[in-house]
Design a protein around this motif. Structure first.
Motif, PDB file in Angstrom:
ATOM      1  N   VAL A 180       0.848  -1.188   0.000  1.00 56.57           N
ATOM      2  CA  VAL A 180       0.000   0.000   0.000  1.00 56.57           C
ATOM      3  C   VAL A 180       0.893   1.251   0.000  1.00 56.57           C
ATOM      4  O   VAL A 180       2.066   1.180   0.409  1.00 56.57           O
ATOM      5  CB  VAL A 180      -0.954  -0.072   1.227  1.00 56.57           C
ATOM      6  N   ASN A 181       0.374   2.380  -0.472  1.00 61.95           N
ATOM      7  CA  ASN A 181       1.083   3.670  -0.453  1.00 61.95           C
ATOM      8  C   ASN A 181       2.484   3.619  -1.064  1.00 61.95           C
ATOM      9  O   ASN A 181       3.434   4.159  -0.505  1.00 61.95           O
ATOM     10  CB  ASN A 181       1.177   4.212   0.982  1.00 61.95           C
ATOM     11  N   THR A 182       2.605   2.956  -2.188  1.00 56.72           N
ATOM     12  CA  THR A 182       3.905   2.831  -2.854  1.00 56.72           C
ATOM     13  C   THR A 182       3.711   3.103  -4.344  1.00 56.72           C
ATOM     14  O   THR A 182       2.711   2.679  -4.913  1.00 56.72           O
ATOM     15  CB  THR A 182       4.458   1.388  -2.682  1.00 56.72           C
ATOM     16  N   HIS A 183       4.676   3.801  -4.922  1.00 56.81           N
ATOM     17  CA  HIS A 183       4.599   4.034  -6.365  1.00 56.81           C
ATOM     18  C   HIS A 183       5.026   2.777  -7.104  1.00 56.81           C
ATOM     19  O   HIS A 183       6.140   2.293  -6.908  1.00 56.81           O
ATOM     20  CB  HIS A 183       5.503   5.203  -6.768  1.00 56.81           C
ATOM     21  N   ILE A 184       4.143   2.260  -7.913  1.00 57.03           N
ATOM     22  CA  ILE A 184       4.400   1.010  -8.621  1.00 57.03           C
ATOM     23  C   ILE A 184       4.227   1.233 -10.108  1.00 57.03           C
ATOM     24  O   ILE A 184       3.281   1.895 -10.550  1.00 57.03           O
ATOM     25  CB  ILE A 184       3.434  -0.094  -8.116  1.00 57.03           C
ATOM     26  N   ARG A 185       5.175   0.671 -10.864  1.00 60.57           N
ATOM     27  CA  ARG A 185       5.028   0.726 -12.320  1.00 60.57           C
ATOM     28  C   ARG A 185       4.592  -0.654 -12.773  1.00 60.57           C
ATOM     29  O   ARG A 185       5.179  -1.654 -12.367  1.00 60.57           O
ATOM     30  CB  ARG A 185       6.351   1.106 -12.972  1.00 60.57           C
ATOM     31  N   ILE A 186       3.586  -0.702 -13.595  1.00 57.84           N
ATOM     32  CA  ILE A 186       3.164  -1.985 -14.129  1.00 57.84           C
ATOM     33  C   ILE A 186       3.347  -1.959 -15.644  1.00 57.84           C
ATOM     34  O   ILE A 186       2.901  -1.032 -16.329  1.00 57.84           O
ATOM     35  CB  ILE A 186       1.733  -2.369 -13.667  1.00 57.84           C
ATOM     36  N   ILE A 187       4.085  -2.956 -16.121  1.00 55.45           N
ATOM     37  CA  ILE A 187       4.366  -3.056 -17.552  1.00 55.45           C
ATOM     38  C   ILE A 187       3.467  -4.143 -18.119  1.00 55.45           C
ATOM     39  O   ILE A 187       3.394  -5.243 -17.569  1.00 55.45           O
ATOM     40  CB  ILE A 187       5.857  -3.363 -17.788  1.00 55.45           C
ATOM     41  N   ILE A 188       2.735  -3.808 -19.161  1.00 54.04           N
ATOM     42  CA  ILE A 188       1.683  -4.694 -19.642  1.00 54.04           C
ATOM     43  C   ILE A 188       1.963  -5.108 -21.090  1.00 54.04           C
ATOM     44  O   ILE A 188       2.215  -4.260 -21.947  1.00 54.04           O
ATOM     45  CB  ILE A 188       0.312  -3.996 -19.521  1.00 54.04           C
ATOM     46  N   SER A 189       1.916  -6.401 -21.328  1.00 57.38           N
ATOM     47  CA  SER A 189       2.091  -6.911 -22.680  1.00 57.38           C
ATOM     48  C   SER A 189       1.289  -8.208 -22.830  1.00 57.38           C
ATOM     49  O   SER A 189       0.616  -8.625 -21.894  1.00 57.38           O
ATOM     50  CB  SER A 189       3.566  -7.152 -22.986  1.00 57.38           C
ATOM     51  N   ALA A 190       1.356  -8.811 -24.005  1.00 58.60           N
ATOM     52  CA  ALA A 190       0.611 -10.048 -24.234  1.00 58.60           C
ATOM     53  C   ALA A 190       1.494 -11.050 -24.949  1.00 58.60           C
ATOM     54  O   ALA A 190       2.435 -10.679 -25.646  1.00 58.60           O
ATOM     55  CB  ALA A 190      -0.643  -9.777 -25.051  1.00 58.60           C
ATOM     56  N   ALA A 191       1.171 -12.321 -24.752  1.00 60.75           N
ATOM     57  CA  ALA A 191       1.984 -13.386 -25.348  1.00 60.75           C
ATOM     58  C   ALA A 191       1.377 -13.895 -26.651  1.00 60.75           C
ATOM     59  O   ALA A 191       2.073 -14.457 -27.486  1.00 60.75           O
ATOM     60  CB  ALA A 191       2.128 -14.530 -24.364  1.00 60.75           C
ATOM     61  N   ASP A 192       0.076 -13.719 -26.832  1.00 59.83           N
ATOM     62  CA  ASP A 192      -0.565 -14.282 -28.019  1.00 59.83           C
ATOM     63  C   ASP A 192      -1.420 -13.271 -28.780  1.00 59.83           C
ATOM     64  O   ASP A 192      -1.081 -12.876 -29.877  1.00 59.83           O
ATOM     65  CB  ASP A 192      -1.375 -15.531 -27.634  1.00 59.83           C
ATOM     66  N   VAL A 193      -2.537 -12.858 -28.180  1.00 55.21           N
ATOM     67  CA  VAL A 193      -3.444 -11.910 -28.865  1.00 55.21           C
ATOM     68  C   VAL A 193      -3.643 -10.691 -27.967  1.00 55.21           C
ATOM     69  O   VAL A 193      -3.078 -10.620 -26.889  1.00 55.21           O
ATOM     70  CB  VAL A 193      -4.812 -12.574 -29.158  1.00 55.21           C
ATOM     71  N   LEU A 194      -4.451  -9.749 -28.411  1.00 60.29           N
ATOM     72  CA  LEU A 194      -4.735  -8.558 -27.605  1.00 60.29           C
ATOM     73  C   LEU A 194      -5.527  -8.933 -26.356  1.00 60.29           C
ATOM     74  O   LEU A 194      -6.492  -9.691 -26.419  1.00 60.29           O
ATOM     75  CB  LEU A 194      -5.553  -7.547 -28.404  1.00 60.29           C
ATOM     76  N   HIS A 195      -5.099  -8.417 -25.204  1.00 58.36           N
ATOM     77  CA  HIS A 195      -5.875  -8.498 -23.970  1.00 58.36           C
ATOM     78  C   HIS A 195      -5.897  -7.083 -23.399  1.00 58.36           C
ATOM     79  O   HIS A 195      -5.305  -6.162 -23.970  1.00 58.36           O
ATOM     80  CB  HIS A 195      -5.213  -9.438 -22.961  1.00 58.36           C
ATOM     81  N   SER A 196      -6.561  -6.892 -22.264  1.00 58.05           N
ATOM     82  CA  SER A 196      -6.503  -5.584 -21.618  1.00 58.05           C
ATOM     83  C   SER A 196      -6.567  -5.766 -20.107  1.00 58.05           C
ATOM     84  O   SER A 196      -7.469  -6.412 -19.590  1.00 58.05           O
ATOM     85  CB  SER A 196      -7.652  -4.701 -22.102  1.00 58.05           C
ATOM     86  N   TRP A 197      -5.573  -5.210 -19.439  1.00 57.06           N
ATOM     87  CA  TRP A 197      -5.463  -5.353 -17.981  1.00 57.06           C
ATOM     88  C   TRP A 197      -6.241  -4.206 -17.338  1.00 57.06           C
ATOM     89  O   TRP A 197      -5.836  -3.047 -17.459  1.00 57.06           O
ATOM     90  CB  TRP A 197      -3.986  -5.307 -17.578  1.00 57.06           C
ATOM     91  N   ALA A 198      -7.368  -4.518 -16.702  1.00 56.83           N
ATOM     92  CA  ALA A 198      -8.253  -3.456 -16.201  1.00 56.83           C
ATOM     93  C   ALA A 198      -8.717  -3.754 -14.785  1.00 56.83           C
ATOM     94  O   ALA A 198      -9.209  -4.838 -14.509  1.00 56.83           O
ATOM     95  CB  ALA A 198      -9.452  -3.302 -17.122  1.00 56.83           C
ATOM     96  N   VAL A 199      -8.526  -2.790 -13.895  1.00 53.81           N
ATOM     97  CA  VAL A 199      -9.039  -2.885 -12.525  1.00 53.81           C
ATOM     98  C   VAL A 199      -9.754  -1.561 -12.201  1.00 53.81           C
ATOM     99  O   VAL A 199      -9.101  -0.540 -12.017  1.00 53.81           O
ATOM    100  CB  VAL A 199      -7.903  -3.149 -11.498  1.00 53.81           C
ATOM    101  N   PRO A 200     -11.099  -1.580 -12.163  1.00 52.08           N
ATOM    102  CA  PRO A 200     -11.856  -0.329 -12.034  1.00 52.08           C
ATOM    103  C   PRO A 200     -11.480   0.526 -10.815  1.00 52.08           C
ATOM    104  O   PRO A 200     -11.294   1.740 -10.954  1.00 52.08           O
ATOM    105  CB  PRO A 200     -13.312  -0.807 -11.924  1.00 52.08           C
ATOM    106  N   SER A 201     -11.347  -0.077  -9.635  1.00 54.37           N
ATOM    107  CA  SER A 201     -11.062   0.712  -8.433  1.00 54.37           C
ATOM    108  C   SER A 201      -9.694   1.382  -8.486  1.00 54.37           C
ATOM    109  O   SER A 201      -9.455   2.374  -7.804  1.00 54.37           O
ATOM    110  CB  SER A 201     -11.137  -0.158  -7.183  1.00 54.37           C
ATOM    111  N   LEU A 202      -8.786   0.831  -9.269  1.00 52.08           N
ATOM    112  CA  LEU A 202      -7.445   1.396  -9.358  1.00 52.08           C
ATOM    113  C   LEU A 202      -7.329   2.381 -10.521  1.00 52.08           C
ATOM    114  O   LEU A 202      -6.300   3.015 -10.708  1.00 52.08           O
ATOM    115  CB  LEU A 202      -6.401   0.282  -9.506  1.00 52.08           C
TER     116      LEU A 202
END
Ligand code: CUA
Length: 263
Positions: A180-202
């Motif tokens: 909690v309370n930490t700056h985090i970088r998230i790197i997002i990619s895919a291995a096969d087809v298009l996906h989307s990483w989504a978390v509404p509260s964040l």
């Protein structure tokens, strides 16, 4: 009659006070957003409310104009029609007013857009890969004695394995854990087809594109479990690759990391 309704309001208020919990999942008959847990999501909700003001004002004005036009188009209501066809003054007004409104909206919108793009020297970098049909997470900041990083897959828990209190189609076997309370970088990619990483509260919805790295930043203000789902049609099991982010206190995170490295 009045007494019962007052009692009902007091009762609801008491329930609210003592039973309050944040909504980090979707609810039945939900109309608005899930509760925000990051400054970005707070910004998104505030911008939404700002825009709602303009939307309401414009809708009321346009509806009034339309109804008035329809009413006076009728011969019985208005026997002698207006012969006005054009006018420079009115045309200047109806051109400049919308552009001024757009300019006013652009200011908070752009500041939010740039805030979302900002990466503030992250303490942790996590890589997430979308697969058909699960997510995998890599914590490459840490190495164990065998020079291995933390790397695991996160699958949905199927309906027959759910336990009491589990959320259907939302629980996973291995959650992404962050402090909690930490700056985090998230790197997002895919291995096969298009996906989307989504978390509404964040306040994160980021495309996972094969051969390309996208990044998003997270700063979660409260501990909890945050649920999300893949948000790009990616095949037959698109609806069955949820995301769970577990936000814990820093000592618990360190404990989790050392446990994972020891495995
Ligand atoms: Cu992965 Cu939709």
């Amino acid at each position: 009659m009045i007494n019962t309704s007052i009692l009902f309001i007091i009762y609801t208020f008491i329930i609210f006070l003592f039973n309050f919990s944040f909504s980090d999942i979707s609810e039945n008959w939900q109309l608005s957003f899930q509760d925000p847990a990051t400054p970005i999501m707070e910004g998104i909700i505030n911008l939404h409310h700002d825009l709602m003001f303009f939307i309401c004002a414009i809708s009321i004005f346009v509806s009034w104009m339309l109804l008035r036009t329809i009413w006076y188009f009728n011969e019985t209501n208005n026997f002698i029609a207006s012969n006005l066809t054009h006018g420079t003054f009115i045309e200047i007004i109806w051109t400049t007013t919308p552009s001024l409104i757009l300019l006013i909206i652009a200011i908070p919108s752009f500041s939010l857009l740039y805030a979302m793009d900002e990466i503030i020297s992250p303490s942790i970098t996590i890589k997430t890969l979308g697969h058909q049909w699960y997510w995998s997470y890599e914590y490459s900041d840490y190495l164990n004695t065998e020079n291995e990083t933390i790397n695991f897959d996160s699958y949905m828990i199927p309906e027959e394995d759910l336990e009491l209190g589990h959320l259907r189609l939302l629980e996973v076997d291995n959650r992404m854990v962050i402090p909690v309370n930490t700056h985090i970088r998230i790197i997002i990619s895919a291995a096969d087809v298009l996906h989307s990483w989504a978390v509404p509260s964040l306040g994160v919805k980021c495309d996972a594109i094969p051969g390309r790295l996208n990044q998003a930043s997270l700063f979660v203000k409260r501990e909890g479990l945050y649920y999300g789902q893949c948000s790009e049609i990616c095949g037959i099991n698109h609806g069955f690759m949820p995301i769970v982010v577990e936000v814990v206190k820093l000592p618990n995170y360190i404990f989790w990391v050392s446990n994972k490295l020891g495995e």
